[in-house]
Design a protein around this motif. Structure first.
Motif, PDB file in Angstrom:
ATOM      1  N   ALA A 176       5.448   5.639  -0.256  1.00 57.73           N
ATOM      2  CA  ALA A 176       7.079   5.180  -0.119  1.00 57.73           C
ATOM      3  C   ALA A 176       6.246   3.130   0.699  1.00 57.73           C
ATOM      4  O   ALA A 176       7.090   2.967   0.109  1.00 57.73           O
ATOM      5  CB  ALA A 176       7.348   6.379   0.555  1.00 57.73           C
ATOM      6  N   PHE A 177       5.927   3.980   1.690  1.00 56.21           N
ATOM      7  CA  PHE A 177       5.856   1.843   2.851  1.00 56.21           C
ATOM      8  C   PHE A 177       4.918   1.388   1.825  1.00 56.21           C
ATOM      9  O   PHE A 177       4.629   0.706   1.863  1.00 56.21           O
ATOM     10  CB  PHE A 177       4.430   3.188   4.129  1.00 56.21           C
ATOM     11  N   ASP A 178       3.901   1.890   0.625  1.00 60.60           N
ATOM     12  CA  ASP A 178       2.481   0.691   0.426  1.00 60.60           C
ATOM     13  C   ASP A 178       3.922   0.247  -0.496  1.00 60.60           C
ATOM     14  O   ASP A 178       3.691  -1.125  -0.680  1.00 60.60           O
ATOM     15  CB  ASP A 178       1.383   1.666   0.177  1.00 60.60           C
ATOM     16  N   THR A 179       4.190   0.863  -1.207  1.00 60.56           N
ATOM     17  CA  THR A 179       5.067   0.355  -2.767  1.00 60.56           C
ATOM     18  C   THR A 179       6.245  -1.282  -1.800  1.00 60.56           C
ATOM     19  O   THR A 179       6.176  -1.823  -2.793  1.00 60.56           O
ATOM     20  CB  THR A 179       5.525   1.144  -3.748  1.00 60.56           C
ATOM     21  N   VAL A 180       6.856  -0.392  -0.980  1.00 59.82           N
ATOM     22  CA  VAL A 180       7.694  -1.580  -1.040  1.00 59.82           C
ATOM     23  C   VAL A 180       7.195  -2.637   0.105  1.00 59.82           C
ATOM     24  O   VAL A 180       7.815  -3.679  -0.418  1.00 59.82           O
ATOM     25  CB  VAL A 180       9.167  -0.907  -0.016  1.00 59.82           C
ATOM     26  N   ASN A 181       5.881  -2.193   1.256  1.00 56.98           N
ATOM     27  CA  ASN A 181       5.791  -3.524   1.745  1.00 56.98           C
ATOM     28  C   ASN A 181       4.820  -4.093   1.415  1.00 56.98           C
ATOM     29  O   ASN A 181       4.887  -5.285   1.418  1.00 56.98           O
ATOM     30  CB  ASN A 181       5.682  -2.724   3.166  1.00 56.98           C
ATOM     31  N   ALA A 182       3.848  -3.771   0.223  1.00 59.69           N
ATOM     32  CA  ALA A 182       3.221  -4.224  -0.297  1.00 59.69           C
ATOM     33  C   ALA A 182       2.899  -4.545  -1.918  1.00 59.69           C
ATOM     34  O   ALA A 182       2.383  -5.059  -2.333  1.00 59.69           O
ATOM     35  CB  ALA A 182       1.722  -3.512   0.033  1.00 59.69           C
ATOM     36  N   GLY A 183       3.721  -3.761  -2.095  1.00 62.51           N
ATOM     37  CA  GLY A 183       3.845  -3.570  -4.083  1.00 62.51           C
ATOM     38  C   GLY A 183       2.855  -3.290  -4.671  1.00 62.51           C
ATOM     39  O   GLY A 183       2.695  -3.289  -6.117  1.00 62.51           O
ATOM     40  N   VAL A 184       2.339  -2.067  -3.479  1.00 62.10           N
ATOM     41  CA  VAL A 184       0.874  -1.364  -4.497  1.00 62.10           C
ATOM     42  C   VAL A 184       1.359  -0.735  -5.865  1.00 62.10           C
ATOM     43  O   VAL A 184       2.282  -0.226  -5.912  1.00 62.10           O
ATOM     44  CB  VAL A 184       0.711  -0.255  -3.305  1.00 62.10           C
ATOM     45  N   ARG A 185       0.923  -0.726  -6.714  1.00 62.13           N
ATOM     46  CA  ARG A 185       0.670   0.111  -7.990  1.00 62.13           C
ATOM     47  C   ARG A 185       0.084   1.717  -7.501  1.00 62.13           C
ATOM     48  O   ARG A 185      -0.133   2.045  -6.592  1.00 62.13           O
ATOM     49  CB  ARG A 185      -0.595  -0.709  -9.079  1.00 62.13           C
ATOM     50  N   VAL A 186       1.097   1.993  -8.591  1.00 61.65           N
ATOM     51  CA  VAL A 186       1.055   3.686  -9.126  1.00 61.65           C
ATOM     52  C   VAL A 186       0.408   3.863 -10.221  1.00 61.65           C
ATOM     53  O   VAL A 186       1.103   3.803 -11.559  1.00 61.65           O
ATOM     54  CB  VAL A 186       2.978   4.365  -8.781  1.00 61.65           C
ATOM     55  N   ILE A 187      -0.327   5.361 -10.252  1.00 58.54           N
ATOM     56  CA  ILE A 187      -0.868   5.263 -11.564  1.00 58.54           C
ATOM     57  C   ILE A 187       0.405   7.019 -11.212  1.00 58.54           C
ATOM     58  O   ILE A 187      -0.534   7.791 -10.006  1.00 58.54           O
ATOM     59  CB  ILE A 187      -2.587   6.050 -11.851  1.00 58.54           C
ATOM     60  N   ILE A 188       1.219   7.440 -12.242  1.00 59.14           N
ATOM     61  CA  ILE A 188       1.396   9.118 -12.628  1.00 59.14           C
ATOM     62  C   ILE A 188       0.508  10.122 -13.224  1.00 59.14           C
ATOM     63  O   ILE A 188       0.376   9.204 -14.184  1.00 59.14           O
ATOM     64  CB  ILE A 188       2.750   9.085 -12.519  1.00 59.14           C
ATOM     65  N   MET A 189      -0.007  10.935 -12.894  1.00 60.28           N
ATOM     66  CA  MET A 189      -0.873  12.157 -13.615  1.00 60.28           C
ATOM     67  C   MET A 189       0.346  13.142 -13.722  1.00 60.28           C
ATOM     68  O   MET A 189       0.331  13.755 -12.667  1.00 60.28           O
ATOM     69  CB  MET A 189      -2.308  11.882 -12.865  1.00 60.28           C
ATOM     70  N   VAL A 190       0.701  13.731 -14.741  1.00 60.04           N
ATOM     71  CA  VAL A 190       1.321  14.903 -15.120  1.00 60.04           C
ATOM     72  C   VAL A 190       0.280  15.891 -15.295  1.00 60.04           C
ATOM     73  O   VAL A 190      -0.135  16.194 -16.227  1.00 60.04           O
ATOM     74  CB  VAL A 190       2.575  14.870 -16.117  1.00 60.04           C
ATOM     75  N   GLU A 191       0.149  16.945 -14.580  1.00 60.82           N
ATOM     76  CA  GLU A 191      -0.863  18.027 -15.324  1.00 60.82           C
ATOM     77  C   GLU A 191      -0.627  19.244 -14.536  1.00 60.82           C
ATOM     78  O   GLU A 191      -0.216  19.119 -13.604  1.00 60.82           O
ATOM     79  CB  GLU A 191      -2.662  17.795 -15.323  1.00 60.82           C
ATOM     80  N   ASP A 192      -0.759  20.468 -15.352  1.00 58.65           N
ATOM     81  CA  ASP A 192      -0.120  22.000 -15.233  1.00 58.65           C
ATOM     82  C   ASP A 192      -1.297  22.512 -14.663  1.00 58.65           C
ATOM     83  O   ASP A 192      -1.482  23.571 -13.804  1.00 58.65           O
ATOM     84  CB  ASP A 192       1.271  21.942 -16.060  1.00 58.65           C
TER      85      ASP A 192
END
Length: 325
Positions: free
Chosen positions: A94-110
């Motif tokens: 939450a902090f890193d995306t807003v403050n540094a624009g860090v990218r996110v990879i979402i993995m969906v696996e149950d």
């Protein structure tokens, strides 16, 4: 090595995480988890299953609210590192995306089987990429910034969790890796991954997305999304995931190609691209620019501000390819 020793340690200092194997000096792991949560409410408790007997005993009955997540460990230390990195990512995203624009990879696996095997592979590729970028850094502070700027990996276990993560981090999503079959609306849905990625691709058409499935029949189906398909049972699974990172997410060197796919040059760093640019044929530059390949590559190297400035430009914004260069 025992629950008594664990509680003694917890009295002595603060801990960030508990990883517990199920066979603990006669104490049931569910009782241990419940006791921990009673006293240390916010302390995450992960269960680590190791042998076949434990997996058969615990995986089907894991309905304890006190156990936050279950992993299956085959003895490879890479999983322990991946568990900790993933936990850190959840805390910092939450902090890193807003403050540094860090990218996110979402993995969906149950399935604990599959996310326990995929996470080490994902983090290995991210760490290798980060290491190659750090090697080009000019000083220690620059290296530290590059290291902290690596993409975060977030795991969802059903359709609703995946959509929540996507909506929350939409401006920062680098890619979505999804199983095909997992719960949606509280019931198993054999096309949940198809529905999720179709919805996401309608909103972000150029987002690279990947379907990981054991059902080969899904290969043709995902072309409609469109998404890349990898069979989870493939013998060279690690290589295929690595290839996805390189081909679609801009990891590794920048490979200049002609529109027919022929490779004409490689650049391992920013300076190499700068030197090569004047020699590269115009049709190659236009081909890569049309696919946003340059901004993807800069993004993968944590040159986030530059990548974001570059991406909105279109070929039509320049009078000719030379001006684009």
């Amino acid at each position: 090595s025992s629950t008594d020793e664990a509680f003694m340690r917890l009295e002595e200092k603060n801990f960030d995480l508990i990883l517990a194997m199920p066979s603990l000096d006669g104490t049931d792991v569910y009782s241990f988890a419940a006791q921990v949560k009673e006293k240390y409410t916010e302390l995450p408790f992960f269960m680590l299953l190791h042998n076949t007997c434990d997996i058969d005993t615990y995986i089907c009955v894991d309905n304890s609210d006190a156990i936050d997540r279950t992993y299956i460990w085959g003895g490879n230390a890479d999983l322990l590192l991946a568990i900790i990195k993933n936990f850190e990512d959840e805390m910092n995203v939450a902090f890193d995306t807003v403050n540094a624009g860090v990218r996110v990879i979402i993995m969906v696996e149950d399935s604990p089987y599959h996310f326990s095997s995929f996470l080490p592979v994902l983090y290995k590729q991210i760490v290798l990429q980060t290491q190659s970028v750090i090697d080009e850094s000019i000083n220690e502070e620059h290296r530290l910034l590059k290291m902290r700027g690596r993409p975060k990996v977030l795991v969802a276990h059903n359709y609703e969790e995946a959509m929540e993560l996507y909506e929350k981090y939409k401006p920062y999503v680098l890619s979505v890796f999804s199983d095909m079959r997992y719960p949606k609306g509280g019931k198993e849905d054999k096309s949940a991954g198809y529905k999720l990625l179709t919805k996401i691709k309608k909103e972000i058409p150029d987002l690279p997305v990947l379907i990981l499935s054991t059902e080969e029949d899904n290969r043709r189906k995902v072309m409609d999304i469109p998404a890349v398909f990898i069979n989870k049972n493939a013998g060279n699974l690690n290589d295929r995931i690595k290839n996805f990172f390189v081909k679609y997410l801009g990891f590794g060197p920048f490979v200049f190609r002609l529109p027919n796919g022929e490779e004409i040059a490689r650049a391992s760093d920013l300076r190499a691209i700068e030197k090569l640019l004047s020699e590269i044929p115009d049709e190659s530059i236009v081909f890569h620019a049309m696919n946003n390949d340059f901004s993807k590559w800069f993004m993968a190297r944590s040159e986030i501000d530059f990548a974001l400035q570059l991406k909105p430009y279109k070929i039509s914004d320049f009078p000719d390819p030379q001006d684009l260069k």
